[in-house]
Design a protein around this motif. Sequence first.
Motif, mmCIF file in Angstrom:
data_model
loop_
_atom_site.group_PDB
_atom_site.id
_atom_site.type_symbol
_atom_site.label_atom_id
_atom_site.label_comp_id
_atom_site.label_asym_id
_atom_site.label_seq_id
_atom_site.Cartn_x
_atom_site.Cartn_y
_atom_site.Cartn_z
ATOM 1 N N ALA A 234 60.451 38.643 -8.692
ATOM 2 C CA ALA A 234 61.445 38.431 -9.018
ATOM 3 C C ALA A 234 62.090 40.537 -9.704
ATOM 4 N N ASP A 235 61.488 40.289 -10.388
ATOM 5 C CA ASP A 235 61.599 41.807 -11.254
ATOM 6 C C ASP A 235 61.117 42.910 -10.467
ATOM 7 N N ASP A 236 60.610 43.308 -9.289
ATOM 8 C CA ASP A 236 60.337 44.359 -8.571
ATOM 9 C C ASP A 236 61.641 44.839 -7.567
ATOM 10 N N ASN A 237 61.882 46.262 -7.607
ATOM 11 C CA ASN A 237 63.159 46.928 -7.984
ATOM 12 C C ASN A 237 63.637 46.459 -6.439
ATOM 13 N N PHE A 238 62.539 46.624 -4.569
ATOM 14 C CA PHE A 238 63.153 45.437 -4.172
ATOM 15 C C PHE A 238 63.909 44.556 -3.466
ATOM 16 N N VAL A 239 62.923 43.306 -3.900
ATOM 17 C CA VAL A 239 63.795 42.347 -4.173
ATOM 18 C C VAL A 239 64.763 42.341 -5.125
ATOM 19 N N TYR A 240 64.863 42.362 -6.257
ATOM 20 C CA TYR A 240 66.117 43.218 -7.047
ATOM 21 C C TYR A 240 66.971 42.961 -6.184
ATOM 22 N N LEU A 241 67.040 44.390 -5.403
ATOM 23 C CA LEU A 241 68.373 44.695 -4.898
ATOM 24 C C LEU A 241 68.575 43.705 -3.497
ATOM 25 N N CYS A 242 67.629 43.570 -2.650
ATOM 26 C CA CYS A 242 68.055 42.051 -1.968
ATOM 27 C C CYS A 242 68.929 41.421 -2.638
ATOM 28 N N ARG A 243 68.882 40.741 -3.733
ATOM 29 C CA ARG A 243 69.117 39.357 -4.746
ATOM 30 C C ARG A 243 70.411 39.936 -4.602
ATOM 31 N N LYS A 244 71.180 41.116 -5.377
ATOM 32 C CA LYS A 244 71.691 40.982 -6.114
ATOM 33 C C LYS A 244 73.209 42.767 -5.491
ATOM 34 N N ALA A 245 72.339 43.210 -4.748
ATOM 35 C CA ALA A 245 72.820 44.628 -4.622
ATOM 36 C C ALA A 245 73.913 44.484 -3.383
ATOM 37 N N ARG B 291 78.025 45.546 2.734
ATOM 38 C CA ARG B 291 77.139 45.351 3.216
ATOM 39 C C ARG B 291 75.850 45.105 2.639
ATOM 40 N N PRO B 292 75.685 43.808 2.130
ATOM 41 C CA PRO B 292 74.624 43.665 1.425
ATOM 42 C C PRO B 292 73.307 44.174 2.009
ATOM 43 N N PHE B 293 72.128 44.915 0.789
ATOM 44 C CA PHE B 293 71.590 46.056 1.077
ATOM 45 C C PHE B 293 70.422 45.362 1.800
ATOM 46 N N HIS B 294 70.245 44.056 2.169
ATOM 47 C CA HIS B 294 68.812 44.165 3.425
ATOM 48 C C HIS B 294 69.092 44.387 4.409
ATOM 49 N N THR B 295 70.555 44.516 4.633
ATOM 50 C CA THR B 295 71.371 45.159 6.099
ATOM 51 C C THR B 295 70.854 46.458 6.639
ATOM 52 N N LEU B 296 70.521 47.194 5.425
ATOM 53 C CA LEU B 296 69.965 48.550 6.015
ATOM 54 C C LEU B 296 68.307 48.885 5.801
ATOM 55 N N THR B 297 67.702 47.959 5.726
ATOM 56 C CA THR B 297 66.481 47.487 6.355
ATOM 57 C C THR B 297 65.967 46.864 7.050
ATOM 58 N N GLU B 298 64.462 46.686 7.627
ATOM 59 C CA GLU B 298 64.078 45.965 7.937
ATOM 60 C C GLU B 298 64.444 43.919 8.330
ATOM 61 N N LEU B 299 64.576 44.521 7.376
ATOM 62 C CA LEU B 299 65.268 42.632 6.608
ATOM 63 C C LEU B 299 66.612 42.182 7.206
ATOM 64 N N TYR B 300 67.290 43.272 8.016
ATOM 65 C CA TYR B 300 68.701 42.805 7.993
ATOM 66 C C TYR B 300 69.097 41.357 8.446
ATOM 67 N N SER B 301 68.117 40.850 9.307
ATOM 68 C CA SER B 301 68.230 39.513 9.896
ATOM 69 C C SER B 301 67.749 38.612 9.629
ATOM 70 N N MET C 293 76.403 52.139 -4.347
ATOM 71 C CA MET C 293 76.531 50.748 -4.415
ATOM 72 C C MET C 293 76.599 49.918 -5.512
ATOM 73 N N GLU C 294 77.167 49.223 -5.356
ATOM 74 C CA GLU C 294 77.403 47.412 -6.153
ATOM 75 C C GLU C 294 77.098 46.494 -5.937
ATOM 76 N N GLY C 295 77.511 45.726 -7.271
ATOM 77 C CA GLY C 295 76.902 44.297 -7.225
ATOM 78 C C GLY C 295 77.676 43.551 -6.935
ATOM 79 N N LEU C 296 79.023 43.809 -5.770
ATOM 80 C CA LEU C 296 79.741 42.969 -5.722
ATOM 81 C C LEU C 296 79.585 41.072 -5.567
ATOM 82 N N ARG C 297 78.843 40.296 -5.275
ATOM 83 C CA ARG C 297 78.532 39.270 -4.832
ATOM 84 C C ARG C 297 78.197 38.159 -5.296
ATOM 85 N N GLY C 298 77.420 39.286 -6.688
ATOM 86 C CA GLY C 298 77.884 38.380 -8.584
ATOM 87 C C GLY C 298 79.008 38.163 -8.749
ATOM 88 N N LEU C 299 80.660 39.185 -8.761
ATOM 89 C CA LEU C 299 81.552 39.161 -9.567
ATOM 90 C C LEU C 299 82.209 38.065 -9.164
#
Length: 270
Positions: free
Chosen positions: A113-124, A61-71, A148-154
């Motif tokens: 773009a360098d914030d940890n939470f934003v980076y996880l939403c983008r990549k993790a 699952r993309p990281f953001h689906t674990l947060t309040e931003l799931y939708s 945790m992995e960055g699978l979408r970027g592969l």
Amino acid sequence: MLLNWYIVKGSRRRFGAPIDPDWDTTRAAHIADNEAMSFLLSTLEDRRGDSVYYVTFAVMRPFHTLTELYSTPKTAEYDWVTDFEKRRDRELDAHRDELDNDLPYMATVPDLADDNFVYLCRKADYVAFYVGHTAGDPPPIAPRYEFMEGLRGLGDPAWARERVARNQRLIVTALHRTKLTLDKEHNFLSRKFLVKIIPYVIYEPHEKCKALGRKLESELRSIVVANLQAIREARLRKQDVRFGPVKVRDFVRRYGQILREERDPDSYDR
């Protein structure tokens, strides 16, 4: 959801024959996923040899689906940086309009773009699976293993599949080397009676931290008691103080002497 579907529909090997076509799909909602998987995987224990572990498929699952931003995102190429910039601007407007007293956190970040939470939403990506290492009736409850992995970027799904399989092998190898232990306390004062098992490398640091916490608590209590005792002993008693008349000239002289002893080098006399 998968268990409900399987019970109602059945598998292809069974030619679609359902286990229970009248199954009430709301029943499985009362069974936690780790309990259900522990029971299912425990049925394979008699087939498992030395150094062999059955694992389930992995769910990503993309990281953001674990947060309040799931939708929030509508497409896979969603621009998270722009999204958080808009959120920051709205929070800043609320702060300027005195609707919110606190300066928003995102306003303190130089580059979102360098914030940890934003980076996880983008990549993790969050990946979860289960390992069959429990048996018995009832079997001890096994945990859900996550990474945790960055699978979408592969890009290539085959590379992502290999990365997931590699992480699963590493986790299973670590479990085999470090072994497991019983979780003896997290069902305390609860209605759960099934024993849980967790990796030893997680349980042992937890126990050591508890022991260290008790030691620090004891030391802190000793320090507080010692300080309170010192304060109590430092208090003046009535019989330790004697009041007597002082001439104005003597008072002014003593007061001036105290000021000269306590004044800063840059201060001046009036």
